[in-house]
Motif scaffolding. Sequence first.
Motif, mmCIF file in Angstrom:
data_model
loop_
_atom_site.group_PDB
_atom_site.id
_atom_site.type_symbol
_atom_site.label_atom_id
_atom_site.label_comp_id
_atom_site.label_asym_id
_atom_site.label_seq_id
_atom_site.Cartn_x
_atom_site.Cartn_y
_atom_site.Cartn_z
ATOM 1 N N LYS A 1 -19.152 37.894 -63.816
ATOM 2 C CA LYS A 1 -19.395 36.564 -63.187
ATOM 3 C C LYS A 1 -19.192 35.571 -64.021
ATOM 4 C CE LYS A 1 -21.980 37.914 -59.149
ATOM 5 N NZ LYS A 1 -21.030 37.498 -58.189
ATOM 6 N N THR A 2 -19.486 36.035 -65.654
ATOM 7 C CA THR A 2 -19.656 34.868 -66.615
ATOM 8 C C THR A 2 -18.346 34.221 -67.012
ATOM 9 O OG1 THR A 2 -19.381 36.769 -68.554
ATOM 10 C CG2 THR A 2 -21.699 36.213 -67.717
ATOM 11 N N GLY A 3 -17.178 35.138 -66.846
ATOM 12 C CA GLY A 3 -15.754 34.719 -67.303
ATOM 13 C C GLY A 3 -15.507 35.084 -68.507
ATOM 14 N N VAL A 4 -16.276 36.103 -69.315
ATOM 15 C CA VAL A 4 -16.045 36.523 -70.536
ATOM 16 C C VAL A 4 -14.721 37.086 -70.857
ATOM 17 C CG1 VAL A 4 -17.218 38.553 -70.407
ATOM 18 C CG2 VAL A 4 -17.045 37.506 -72.827
ATOM 19 N N PHE A 5 -14.402 37.826 -69.917
ATOM 20 C CA PHE A 5 -12.997 38.666 -70.055
ATOM 21 C C PHE A 5 -11.751 37.644 -69.987
ATOM 22 C CE2 PHE A 5 -15.799 42.092 -68.559
ATOM 23 C CZ PHE A 5 -15.439 43.244 -69.292
ATOM 24 N N GLN A 6 -11.757 36.776 -69.214
ATOM 25 C CA GLN A 6 -10.812 35.640 -69.250
ATOM 26 C C GLN A 6 -10.775 34.867 -70.434
ATOM 27 O OE1 GLN A 6 -12.973 36.028 -66.686
ATOM 28 N NE2 GLN A 6 -12.225 35.918 -64.749
ATOM 29 N N TYR A 7 -11.957 34.604 -71.035
ATOM 30 C CA TYR A 7 -12.112 33.875 -72.339
ATOM 31 C C TYR A 7 -11.209 34.828 -73.363
ATOM 32 C CZ TYR A 7 -14.254 32.364 -76.731
ATOM 33 O OH TYR A 7 -14.309 31.750 -77.775
ATOM 34 N N VAL A 8 -11.757 36.119 -73.531
ATOM 35 C CA VAL A 8 -11.253 36.988 -74.595
ATOM 36 C C VAL A 8 -9.769 36.969 -74.440
ATOM 37 C CG1 VAL A 8 -11.233 39.164 -75.476
ATOM 38 C CG2 VAL A 8 -13.330 38.241 -74.670
ATOM 39 N N ALA A 9 -9.264 37.179 -73.285
ATOM 40 C CA ALA A 9 -7.780 37.325 -72.865
ATOM 41 C C ALA A 9 -6.963 35.915 -73.471
ATOM 42 C CB ALA A 9 -7.451 37.537 -71.357
ATOM 43 N N ILE A 10 -7.384 34.864 -73.225
ATOM 44 C CA ILE A 10 -6.860 33.597 -73.409
ATOM 45 C C ILE A 10 -6.953 33.611 -74.992
ATOM 46 C CG2 ILE A 10 -6.970 31.251 -73.345
ATOM 47 C CD1 ILE A 10 -7.664 31.626 -70.500
ATOM 48 N N LYS A 11 -8.152 33.663 -75.711
ATOM 49 C CA LYS A 11 -7.899 33.736 -76.943
ATOM 50 C C LYS A 11 -7.438 34.555 -77.603
ATOM 51 C CE LYS A 11 -11.011 32.178 -80.412
ATOM 52 N NZ LYS A 11 -11.185 30.569 -80.564
ATOM 53 N N ALA A 12 -7.097 35.812 -77.227
ATOM 54 C CA ALA A 12 -6.256 36.654 -77.666
ATOM 55 C C ALA A 12 -4.613 36.135 -77.842
ATOM 56 C CB ALA A 12 -6.297 37.942 -77.074
ATOM 57 N N ALA A 13 -4.228 35.391 -76.558
ATOM 58 C CA ALA A 13 -2.901 35.094 -76.429
ATOM 59 C C ALA A 13 -2.715 34.082 -77.454
ATOM 60 C CB ALA A 13 -2.778 34.799 -75.105
ATOM 61 N N LYS A 14 -3.510 33.109 -77.630
ATOM 62 C CA LYS A 14 -3.729 32.026 -78.728
ATOM 63 C C LYS A 14 -3.604 32.436 -80.254
ATOM 64 C CE LYS A 14 -5.754 28.048 -77.688
ATOM 65 N NZ LYS A 14 -6.801 27.139 -77.417
ATOM 66 N N SER A 15 -4.476 33.618 -80.417
ATOM 67 C CA SER A 15 -4.426 34.142 -81.740
ATOM 68 C C SER A 15 -3.036 34.887 -82.204
ATOM 69 C CB SER A 15 -5.559 35.205 -81.862
ATOM 70 O OG SER A 15 -5.331 36.378 -80.957
ATOM 71 N N ALA A 16 -2.241 35.048 -81.063
ATOM 72 C CA ALA A 16 -1.048 35.727 -81.243
ATOM 73 C C ALA A 16 0.062 34.530 -81.512
ATOM 74 C CB ALA A 16 -0.636 36.665 -80.131
ATOM 75 N N LYS A 17 -0.406 33.586 -81.478
ATOM 76 C CA LYS A 17 0.681 32.181 -81.574
ATOM 77 C C LYS A 17 1.650 32.159 -80.533
ATOM 78 C CE LYS A 17 -1.630 31.007 -85.332
ATOM 79 N NZ LYS A 17 -2.635 30.085 -85.217
ATOM 80 N N GLY A 18 1.375 32.897 -79.267
ATOM 81 C CA GLY A 18 2.299 33.016 -78.101
ATOM 82 C C GLY A 18 3.597 33.808 -78.264
ATOM 83 N N GLU A 19 3.319 34.755 -79.416
ATOM 84 C CA GLU A 19 4.421 35.792 -79.650
ATOM 85 C C GLU A 19 4.330 37.015 -78.585
ATOM 86 O OE1 GLU A 19 6.982 35.793 -81.459
ATOM 87 O OE2 GLU A 19 6.548 33.698 -82.680
ATOM 88 N N PRO A 20 5.226 37.027 -78.031
ATOM 89 C CA PRO A 20 4.975 37.968 -76.656
ATOM 90 C C PRO A 20 4.594 39.565 -77.042
ATOM 91 C CG PRO A 20 7.052 36.780 -76.174
ATOM 92 C CD PRO A 20 6.331 36.604 -77.725
ATOM 93 N N PHE A 21 5.295 40.142 -78.107
ATOM 94 C CA PHE A 21 4.756 41.391 -78.290
ATOM 95 C C PHE A 21 3.385 41.306 -79.030
ATOM 96 C CE2 PHE A 21 4.851 45.336 -80.612
ATOM 97 C CZ PHE A 21 5.341 46.525 -79.461
ATOM 98 N N ARG A 22 3.204 40.636 -79.597
ATOM 99 C CA ARG A 22 1.632 40.599 -80.204
ATOM 100 C C ARG A 22 0.834 40.185 -79.208
ATOM 101 N NH1 ARG A 22 2.046 36.137 -85.207
ATOM 102 N NH2 ARG A 22 3.829 36.970 -86.485
ATOM 103 N N ILE A 23 1.015 39.684 -78.197
ATOM 104 C CA ILE A 23 0.000 39.402 -77.253
ATOM 105 C C ILE A 23 -0.061 40.879 -76.352
ATOM 106 C CG2 ILE A 23 -0.079 38.457 -74.870
ATOM 107 C CD1 ILE A 23 1.167 35.858 -75.717
ATOM 108 N N ILE A 24 1.040 41.500 -76.082
ATOM 109 C CA ILE A 24 0.881 42.812 -75.576
ATOM 110 C C ILE A 24 0.120 43.767 -76.405
ATOM 111 C CG2 ILE A 24 2.400 45.042 -74.969
ATOM 112 C CD1 ILE A 24 4.856 43.092 -74.352
ATOM 113 N N LEU A 25 0.307 43.536 -77.697
ATOM 114 C CA LEU A 25 -0.405 44.598 -78.544
ATOM 115 C C LEU A 25 -1.902 44.389 -78.379
ATOM 116 C CD1 LEU A 25 1.645 45.271 -81.771
ATOM 117 C CD2 LEU A 25 1.260 46.782 -80.017
#
Length: 425
Positions: A74-98
């Motif tokens: 209910k806190t939304g922490v998982f969505q936060y982590v996922a978006i943060k991860a995608a941004k930390s990968a600089k939008g590179e698809p395979f990095r996002i997958i990993l």
Amino acid sequence: MTLDTGVYMAISIFIITYIFIISEKINRTSIALFGATLLIGLKIISQEYAFDAIDFNTIGLLIGMMIIVSIVKKTGVFQYVAIKAAKSAKGEPFRIILILSAITAISSALLDNVTTVLLIVPVTLVITDTLEMNPLPFLIPEILAANIGGTATLIGDPPNIMIGSATNLGFMDFVVNLGPIVVIILIVTFFIIKIMYGKSMNVSNELKEKLMKFDENKSIRDYTLLKKSLFVLALTMIGFITHQYLGLESATVALIGASLLLIISKLDPEDILLEVEWSTIFFFAGLFVLVGGLEKVGVIEFLASEVLNFTKGNLLLTTLMVLWVSAIASAFIDNIPFVATMIPLIKSIGAMSTITIGPLWWALALGACLGGNGSLVGASANVIVAGFLQKSDNKLTFMKFLKVGFPIMIVSVILSSIYLVIFYV
């Protein structure tokens, strides 16, 4: 009722119930409860024996973790982590997958794999929509990672919960004995995924920039609840790590954490308890009674003697047999009823021979959990992701998953075989 009649009726009820569970023609909870109560109604087992057959440590652990997770999400922490991860990968698809797959594996080990995919998949779909990419190369690795990561701990996958409860193996026992091989399997899986999908991971800079504009902070819906949830979750994890030394059952730890979080979150318990998967809880209860019926009439003891006759009491052959049979079976049928049947079988093997059955428990856990990657119906996490994509243009079909999942499952079990032979047999 003669003994022979009871044996045949118990076997018939178990097999018919199992067939309906596999076919999904009838809701699995409904048919499991009907089969269990039929055993009692036909006086094959007594009601008292049926209740004794239910493993309430498994039930309590499941309920406790379901309550904790329902509040945390209910806190939304998982969505936060996922978006943060995608941004930390600089939008590179395979990095996002990993990164997303690694997060899925870790979360599956600390929570459970079904809950993890329920939380991570919707965010992944938002990311793939933004990048205008096929979601399957992202979601299939997440499924594989969820099942692999869940193998590493007591609470990561229902088969492990059942094994731990039946054997008094604790949280750290699973981490120490299964953690190393799980890490190796996960790394090898990422290499295979790179070979399969790496060349098709191209996306324009404009779409990457669009993804980088996402604001992960908006995902957090309640900062106060987040702090309370993470505090209780940390305490619960410490409890799991130390529960053997404290003389507490894992269910006690989970239920203390759940009740504490209910109190300090000030959320309505009725609302939270509605989110507990009661259907799954009663499914477990029904299975325990069904297997208890087979134990009562001597079927499990007979099967154990047949296994020993086949393996001649050889620990190496018995361990590999348990591993591979568990993996192949769990790829195509629900691993929960399979493990429920195997637990008393392994106990009987130990009672009837001089075999040290410790390696058999790790073989069962590895086979049942990793086998879930063998096909689309092998694990609940797989089915849940397929359901998310049911109405999309990129459906996850049985064959699409089989082409990726089955080879990776075989590689995983080969690695597990080598690991078990070197360190345990």
